[in-house]
Design a protein around this motif. Sequence first.
Motif, PDB file in Angstrom:
ATOM      1  N   ILE A 291     -28.537   9.177 -20.396  1.00 55.90           N
ATOM      2  CA  ILE A 291     -29.429   9.565 -19.259  1.00 55.90           C
ATOM      3  C   ILE A 291     -30.813   9.876 -19.048  1.00 55.90           C
ATOM      4  CG2 ILE A 291     -30.727  12.172 -19.798  1.00 55.90           C
ATOM      5  CD1 ILE A 291     -28.193  13.197 -21.315  1.00 55.90           C
ATOM      6  N   SER A 292     -31.637   8.608 -19.723  1.00 49.80           N
ATOM      7  CA  SER A 292     -32.936   8.067 -19.141  1.00 49.80           C
ATOM      8  C   SER A 292     -32.934   7.855 -18.411  1.00 49.80           C
ATOM      9  CB  SER A 292     -33.933   8.233 -20.354  1.00 49.80           C
ATOM     10  OG  SER A 292     -33.635   9.473 -22.000  1.00 49.80           O
ATOM     11  N   ARG A 293     -32.109   6.610 -18.482  1.00 53.59           N
ATOM     12  CA  ARG A 293     -32.070   5.160 -17.719  1.00 53.59           C
ATOM     13  C   ARG A 293     -31.518   5.516 -16.331  1.00 53.59           C
ATOM     14  NH1 ARG A 293     -30.101   0.620 -21.434  1.00 53.59           N
ATOM     15  NH2 ARG A 293     -32.443   0.525 -22.197  1.00 53.59           N
ATOM     16  N   ALA A 294     -30.682   6.401 -16.243  1.00 56.62           N
ATOM     17  CA  ALA A 294     -29.919   7.120 -14.871  1.00 56.62           C
ATOM     18  C   ALA A 294     -30.661   7.893 -14.126  1.00 56.62           C
ATOM     19  CB  ALA A 294     -29.052   8.420 -15.651  1.00 56.62           C
ATOM     20  N   PHE A 295     -31.948   8.547 -14.784  1.00 56.53           N
ATOM     21  CA  PHE A 295     -32.874   9.481 -14.087  1.00 56.53           C
ATOM     22  C   PHE A 295     -33.849   8.736 -13.572  1.00 56.53           C
ATOM     23  CE2 PHE A 295     -29.039  12.757 -15.312  1.00 56.53           C
ATOM     24  CZ  PHE A 295     -28.912  13.169 -13.640  1.00 56.53           C
ATOM     25  N   ALA A 296     -34.021   7.345 -14.405  1.00 53.31           N
ATOM     26  CA  ALA A 296     -35.916   7.152 -14.147  1.00 53.31           C
ATOM     27  C   ALA A 296     -36.224   6.461 -13.262  1.00 53.31           C
ATOM     28  CB  ALA A 296     -35.494   6.052 -15.300  1.00 53.31           C
TER      29      ALA A 296
ATOM     30  N   LEU B 235     -38.851   5.715 -29.549  1.00 54.74           N
ATOM     31  CA  LEU B 235     -38.552   5.240 -27.882  1.00 54.74           C
ATOM     32  C   LEU B 235     -38.870   6.536 -27.307  1.00 54.74           C
ATOM     33  CD1 LEU B 235     -38.030   3.309 -25.880  1.00 54.74           C
ATOM     34  CD2 LEU B 235     -35.970   4.164 -25.391  1.00 54.74           C
ATOM     35  N   PHE B 236     -39.836   6.189 -26.065  1.00 57.08           N
ATOM     36  CA  PHE B 236     -40.130   7.232 -25.796  1.00 57.08           C
ATOM     37  C   PHE B 236     -39.671   6.680 -24.251  1.00 57.08           C
ATOM     38  CE2 PHE B 236     -43.588   6.829 -28.479  1.00 57.08           C
ATOM     39  CZ  PHE B 236     -43.566   8.580 -29.445  1.00 57.08           C
ATOM     40  N   ALA B 237     -38.686   7.318 -24.161  1.00 59.89           N
ATOM     41  CA  ALA B 237     -37.849   6.926 -22.825  1.00 59.89           C
ATOM     42  C   ALA B 237     -38.675   8.325 -20.980  1.00 59.89           C
ATOM     43  CB  ALA B 237     -36.694   7.200 -22.700  1.00 59.89           C
ATOM     44  N   VAL B 238     -38.865   7.701 -20.706  1.00 59.85           N
ATOM     45  CA  VAL B 238     -39.771   9.045 -19.193  1.00 59.85           C
ATOM     46  C   VAL B 238     -38.028   8.740 -18.440  1.00 59.85           C
ATOM     47  CG1 VAL B 238     -40.488   8.725 -17.050  1.00 59.85           C
ATOM     48  CG2 VAL B 238     -41.716   7.853 -18.790  1.00 59.85           C
ATOM     49  N   ALA B 239     -37.730   9.871 -18.727  1.00 58.43           N
ATOM     50  CA  ALA B 239     -36.382  10.341 -17.771  1.00 58.43           C
ATOM     51  C   ALA B 239     -37.041  11.523 -16.346  1.00 58.43           C
ATOM     52  CB  ALA B 239     -35.493  11.353 -18.355  1.00 58.43           C
ATOM     53  N   GLY B 240     -35.841  11.702 -15.678  1.00 56.33           N
ATOM     54  CA  GLY B 240     -36.011  12.030 -14.701  1.00 56.33           C
ATOM     55  C   GLY B 240     -36.684  13.183 -14.266  1.00 56.33           C
ATOM     56  N   GLN B 241     -36.594  14.586 -13.645  1.00 54.92           N
ATOM     57  CA  GLN B 241     -37.176  15.643 -12.962  1.00 54.92           C
ATOM     58  C   GLN B 241     -36.535  16.836 -13.137  1.00 54.92           C
ATOM     59  OE1 GLN B 241     -41.302  15.324 -10.363  1.00 54.92           O
ATOM     60  NE2 GLN B 241     -42.075  13.828 -11.536  1.00 54.92           N
TER      61      GLN B 241
ATOM     62  N   ARG C  24     -41.239  25.381 -11.839  1.00 52.85           N
ATOM     63  CA  ARG C  24     -42.642  24.480 -12.036  1.00 52.85           C
ATOM     64  C   ARG C  24     -41.869  23.216 -12.378  1.00 52.85           C
ATOM     65  NH1 ARG C  24     -48.097  25.323 -13.072  1.00 52.85           N
ATOM     66  NH2 ARG C  24     -48.184  27.800 -13.119  1.00 52.85           N
ATOM     67  N   PRO C  25     -41.622  22.273 -11.177  1.00 53.03           N
ATOM     68  CA  PRO C  25     -41.481  20.701 -11.683  1.00 53.03           C
ATOM     69  C   PRO C  25     -41.877  19.939 -12.544  1.00 53.03           C
ATOM     70  CG  PRO C  25     -43.131  20.751  -9.876  1.00 53.03           C
ATOM     71  CD  PRO C  25     -43.193  22.193 -10.015  1.00 53.03           C
ATOM     72  N   ALA C  26     -41.182  19.438 -13.763  1.00 58.41           N
ATOM     73  CA  ALA C  26     -41.177  19.612 -15.030  1.00 58.41           C
ATOM     74  C   ALA C  26     -40.520  17.490 -15.306  1.00 58.41           C
ATOM     75  CB  ALA C  26     -40.672  20.320 -16.078  1.00 58.41           C
ATOM     76  N   GLN C  27     -41.793  16.926 -15.922  1.00 65.99           N
ATOM     77  CA  GLN C  27     -41.376  15.756 -16.022  1.00 65.99           C
ATOM     78  C   GLN C  27     -40.235  16.053 -17.385  1.00 65.99           C
ATOM     79  OE1 GLN C  27     -41.161  12.456 -14.017  1.00 65.99           O
ATOM     80  NE2 GLN C  27     -39.943  12.144 -16.210  1.00 65.99           N
ATOM     81  N   VAL C  28     -39.912  15.197 -17.743  1.00 65.38           N
ATOM     82  CA  VAL C  28     -38.846  14.508 -18.400  1.00 65.38           C
ATOM     83  C   VAL C  28     -38.825  13.628 -19.715  1.00 65.38           C
ATOM     84  CG1 VAL C  28     -36.680  15.608 -20.121  1.00 65.38           C
ATOM     85  CG2 VAL C  28     -36.562  16.744 -17.457  1.00 65.38           C
ATOM     86  N   ILE C  29     -39.031  14.105 -20.963  1.00 67.69           N
ATOM     87  CA  ILE C  29     -39.444  12.465 -21.465  1.00 67.69           C
ATOM     88  C   ILE C  29     -38.291  13.158 -22.938  1.00 67.69           C
ATOM     89  CG2 ILE C  29     -41.146  11.444 -23.262  1.00 67.69           C
ATOM     90  CD1 ILE C  29     -42.208  11.976 -19.969  1.00 67.69           C
ATOM     91  N   ALA C  30     -37.464  12.171 -23.471  1.00 66.82           N
ATOM     92  CA  ALA C  30     -37.061  12.160 -24.583  1.00 66.82           C
ATOM     93  C   ALA C  30     -37.932  11.119 -25.272  1.00 66.82           C
ATOM     94  CB  ALA C  30     -35.088  11.156 -23.577  1.00 66.82           C
ATOM     95  N   ILE C  31     -37.652  11.088 -26.809  1.00 64.77           N
ATOM     96  CA  ILE C  31     -37.967  10.972 -27.727  1.00 64.77           C
ATOM     97  C   ILE C  31     -36.682  10.502 -28.999  1.00 64.77           C
ATOM     98  CG2 ILE C  31     -39.490  11.724 -29.929  1.00 64.77           C
ATOM     99  CD1 ILE C  31     -40.752  13.676 -27.675  1.00 64.77           C
ATOM    100  N   LEU C  32     -36.231   9.796 -28.930  1.00 65.15           N
ATOM    101  CA  LEU C  32     -35.046   9.056 -29.549  1.00 65.15           C
ATOM    102  C   LEU C  32     -35.788   8.211 -30.530  1.00 65.15           C
ATOM    103  CD1 LEU C  32     -33.712   7.449 -26.324  1.00 65.15           C
ATOM    104  CD2 LEU C  32     -33.794   9.848 -27.078  1.00 65.15           C
ATOM    105  N   PRO C  33     -35.496   8.727 -31.791  1.00 66.57           N
ATOM    106  CA  PRO C  33     -35.883   8.294 -32.927  1.00 66.57           C
ATOM    107  C   PRO C  33     -34.820   6.626 -33.030  1.00 66.57           C
ATOM    108  CG  PRO C  33     -33.908   9.610 -33.411  1.00 66.57           C
ATOM    109  CD  PRO C  33     -34.049   9.955 -32.143  1.00 66.57           C
ATOM    110  N   LYS C  34     -35.539   5.491 -33.807  1.00 62.85           N
ATOM    111  CA  LYS C  34     -34.652   4.430 -33.840  1.00 62.85           C
ATOM    112  C   LYS C  34     -34.112   4.257 -35.004  1.00 62.85           C
ATOM    113  CE  LYS C  34     -37.785   2.170 -30.792  1.00 62.85           C
ATOM    114  NZ  LYS C  34     -38.584   0.952 -30.364  1.00 62.85           N
TER     115      LYS C  34
END
Length: 314
Positions: free
Chosen positions: A11-16, A124-130, A136-146
């Motif tokens: 998801i994160s990569r698709a909307f990055a 892993l802290f992944a920057v996703a879409g908005q 309000r426009p919001a930036q999505v951050i995925a916080i993924l445990p390793k």
Amino acid sequence: MRFLFVFLLLISRAFANDDQALDGQQWLQKVNHAMKNMNYHGTVVFMKHGQIDTMKYRHTFENGVETERLSSLNSPLREVTRHSNEISCLYKESQQKVETHHPIDRSFIVNLPLKPERLHDQYLFAVAGQEMIAMRPAQVIAILPKDDLRYARKLWIDTTSLLPLKVEVYGQDGKTLEQVLFTELNLEDSAAPSDAALTAAEAEDDSHQHVSQAEAFEKSPFELKKWPAGFEKIFFIRNTMQQSKKTVDHLLISDGFSSVSIYFEAKGEKSIEGLRTLGPVNSYSRVIDDLQVTALGEVPLQTVELVAKSVSLR
């Protein structure tokens, strides 16, 4: 767990956004600063244990001190205020007031590590879409445990104020365990006075407040030999229950996102052992000689079991 990790990563990569100037860690650092230093209020919905609780929220930062207030809109009517690390809860119907002291400042909305860069081996802290949250426009951050010892999260950040607008926590099966959502958010003049700050200031004059202070865990009769990487000892408190006069010791460990409380008390007539689950909260109890040990937190079952089994007597 691996399925959830791959799913959220895709998801994160698709909307990055390749043009995004900030990475995930930098977004979290800015959120930490905004949450602490800005004055704002709004309406927050908490969804947990299959229940929905809607509350009015206000945050102020005055003279270097944070104040938060949550006021319920539905029964039971209550008002919870945090003034730095002093917390009080007033139940409106009975006018009963409960006051506690927490050794560290913890937000009512979301817990974030002060230095997320220290957790690059654990998350892993992944920057996703908005997306749009509360208009309000919001930036999505995925916080993924390793690893399998903590939960995944997603954080929606207001791109203008850098305040958190929405938080979701996911179980190892990918299902949402809990959610915090602003349905309305308003920014205030930093110089404007606040009701929450005045209420908290009045509470400071209450001469009947009794709180427990943090102590050195190294001086306790217990030892914690092992805990998940990235977790640190936050505080150790020895409490005496008012009615039973029973002593209950409390050690808190945390990685900034997730926390585990370990409680130590004398074994009762009926000891408790094994795993228990209530929504996102899991606990594991065991008996060591005449001691009852319980590890409890919003972490996977294997985490509380690992922590509880790592306790020994010095």
